[in-house]
Write an enzyme that holds these catalytic residues in place. Structure first.
Site, PDB file in Angstrom:
ATOM      1  N   LYS A 179       0.841  -1.198   0.000  1.00 41.39           N
ATOM      2  CA  LYS A 179       0.000   0.000   0.000  1.00 41.39           C
ATOM      3  C   LYS A 179       0.876   1.248   0.000  1.00 41.39           C
ATOM      4  CE  LYS A 179      -1.845   2.966   2.663  1.00 41.39           C
ATOM      5  NZ  LYS A 179      -1.844   4.075   1.682  1.00 41.39           N
ATOM      6  N   GLU A 253       9.595   2.517  10.306  1.00 42.96           N
ATOM      7  CA  GLU A 253      10.644   3.508  10.032  1.00 42.96           C
ATOM      8  C   GLU A 253       9.976   4.869  10.011  1.00 42.96           C
ATOM      9  OE1 GLU A 253      13.567   2.677  10.261  1.00 42.96           O
ATOM     10  OE2 GLU A 253      13.386   0.516  10.070  1.00 42.96           O
ATOM     11  N   CYS A 287      13.451  12.002   5.363  1.00 47.08           N
ATOM     12  CA  CYS A 287      13.413  11.640   6.783  1.00 47.08           C
ATOM     13  C   CYS A 287      14.759  11.904   7.435  1.00 47.08           C
ATOM     14  CB  CYS A 287      13.009  10.193   6.962  1.00 47.08           C
ATOM     15  SG  CYS A 287      14.055   9.053   6.046  1.00 47.08           S
ATOM     16  N   GLU A 387       9.330  17.507  14.065  1.00 51.53           N
ATOM     17  CA  GLU A 387       9.667  17.290  12.657  1.00 51.53           C
ATOM     18  C   GLU A 387       8.839  18.239  11.789  1.00 51.53           C
ATOM     19  OE1 GLU A 387       8.434  13.677  10.487  1.00 51.53           O
ATOM     20  OE2 GLU A 387      10.507  13.503   9.831  1.00 51.53           O
TER      21      GLU A 387
END
Ligand code: NAD
Length: 486
Positions: A179, A253, A287, A387
């Protein structure tokens, strides 16, 4: 594979390209020019997602028992298909996600490289034999696949991240439900298309593009799913991780808040270049992107001057245009998120470069923001802790190496960290002192090798298995111990 002009691309379930069971469609627009519809996709429902798990569960035993040489040959052929189409697919990727054309083409080639790596490396998995006292018995261990593997992936590396999950899953004999993010679905479909062209048997790889609210539970909470490898935001990953049955292995992750530490002896031009490359390439949407620069007091002002000048000189534009250095943000949601953080930053720090949405002319068609640098950022400011996932760098002044380490480690994340210095004392200590899964010296925080392990610590990864490299195979296999007597 081409979509008919009036028909959307479809999902792959049990070897057949299927329409959405409720006929819903996702529009995939170019973030540099939102009037440009790159592709349309059948939006999978919960029923479609369940059908994908059904197909994978049914296909698993035969795939597990398929000779590894045949599995490897499929990975090799899929890699060749990606390489042969890298220019077209890379262009599509740049168009749907906003990254620079060269990076799009490079990412497709990297995915091919990943498939080739696992085609070979997957054939080297071994077990052990165990000495014991019974001369009429042989005791050994070997690795076997888990079963149905779900891969859930983000839009920022929409083919390289899926490749590094799907390739090790398939080579070790798992059947996959994939997905991808609906923000960059076409390149995900191209990866699946490569496997179809390579002859993957029906049901072994299934594609489910559709809203996570509908598809998510069906492909994660079903106990037939034996592993979930997820890359995305910490919030979503934590939620999925907590929802899994106890029998389902999980690899999450997640986000980062990656520091680049600049010590006083560093060459400041090099340091500023590393900050720019790590913080603004991919429009800060990596990331492992550099989001904090921790700089020693004695060189702080000189460093900020260089960094601000380099940030201001970057050409922002459509990733398909020559000369563009920073593309658009990937979506309207990303634009809002980044502008919200820039507004927060203006209230808690000093703006020294950028700080605005770009408007006028072609900019009005997309999601463009100036590369932004804040100085005088305190270590506990929101822009230093949370973040942002955009082209925003926070510069934090530190007194010395020890304070830099304390600040670097003083966040919930621990994905990547880098140090700029020529002082061997600190070069040697840094990998030990810093809390991060990827540690670099005199290099950007971004970038990792296909053949090396990758992952984070703290809230950047589950403390389970690394992905990428040889270590990436471990997640998809379990050890069986066998006692053979006669
Ligand atoms: P996201 O969490 O919004 O989505 C990631 C994927 O998860 C998408 O396919 C999404 O549809 C799906 N998803 C979300 N909730 C789900 C649920 N409940 N069930 C099933 N699927 C669900 O992340 P994003 O915006 O696509 O990507 C950006 C994030 O990814 C950033 O936080 C970034 O740091 C992180 N990221 C991490 C790494 C890494 O290796 N650590 C690499 C790239 C990106």
């Amino acid at each position: 594979m081409k979509a008919d002009a009036d028909k959307p691309y479809r999902n792959l379930v049990n070897g057949a390209w299927i329409d959405a069971s409720d006929g819903a469609v996702i529009e995939n627009r170019n973030p540099a020019d939102t009037s440009d519809i790159v592709s349309r996709h059948a939006a999978a429902t919960a029923d479609d997602a369940k059908a994908a798990v059904d197909a994978a569960a049914a296909a698993f035993p035969a795939w597990r028992d398929t000779p590894i040489g045949k599995r490897a040959a499929i990975l090799e052929r899929a890699a060749a298909y990606l390489d042969a189409n890298a220019d077209q697919f890379g262009h599509e990727l740049a168009r749907e996600e906003g990254k620079l054309l060269a990076l799009g083409v490079g990412e497709v080639k990297r995915a091919a490289q990943t498939l080739r790596f696992y085609a070979i490396e997957g054939q080297t998995l071994t077990g052990e034999t165990y000495p014991q006292d019974d001369p009429a018995m042989l005791v050994y261990s070997h690795r076997e696949p888990l079963g149905v593997a779900t891969a859930i992936t983000p839009w920022n590396f929409p083919i390289s991240i899926p490749a590094r999950k799907i390739a090790p899953a398939l080579i070790t004999g798992n059947a996959v439900v994939f997905k991808p993010s609906s923000e960059a679905p076409l390149i995900a479909l191209r990866l699946v298309e490569a496997f179809v062209e390579a002859g993957i048997p029906a049901g072994v790889l299934n594609l489910v593009i559709g809203p996570s609210s509908a598809t998510g539970p069906a492909i994660t909470a079903d106990p037939r799913v034996r592993s979930v490898s997820f890359t995305g935001s910490t919030g979503a990953g934590e939620k999925i991780h907590r929802s899994l049955p106890i029998t389902t292995r999980s690899q999450m992750e997640l986000g980062g808040k990656n520091p680049l530490i600049v010590l006083a002896d560093a060459d400041l031009d090099t340091a500023a270049q590393l900050a720019v490359a790590g913080g603004f390439s991919l429009t800060g949407q990596a990331c492992t992107g550099t989001s904090r620069v921790l700089v020693e007091s004695s060189v702080k002002d000189a460093f900020i001057e260089k960094l601000a000048a380099k940030a201001a000189a970057l050409k922002v534009g459509n990733g398909l245009d020559d000369g563009t250095k920073v593309g658009p943000l990937a979506s309207a949601a990303q634009l809002k998120n980044v502008l919200d953080y820039i507004a927060i930053g203006k209230g808690e720090a000093t703006l020294v470069a950028g700080g605005n949405q770009l408007t006028g002319g072609a900019y009005d068609k997309g999601y463009f923001v100036e590369p932004t640098v804040f100085a005088d950022v305190s270590a506990d400011a929101r822009i230093a802790q949370e973040e942002i996932f955009g082209p925003v760098i926070s510069v934090i002044e530190v007194a010395d190496y020890d304070e830099a380490i304390a600040v670097a480690n003083g966040v919930q994340y621990g994905l990547s960290a880098a140090l700029v210095t020529n002082d061997f004392r600190y070069i040697q200590r840094f990998p030990h002192d810093v809390e991060a899964g990827t540690v670099k010296v005199n290099r950007t925080t971004t970038g990792n090798l296909v053949n090396a392990p990758f992952g984070g610590v703290k809230m950047s990864s589950t403390a389970t298995f690394r992905e990428s490299g040889r270590a990436g195979l471990d997640f998809f296999t379990q050890i069986k111990t066998v006692y053979l007597g006669r």
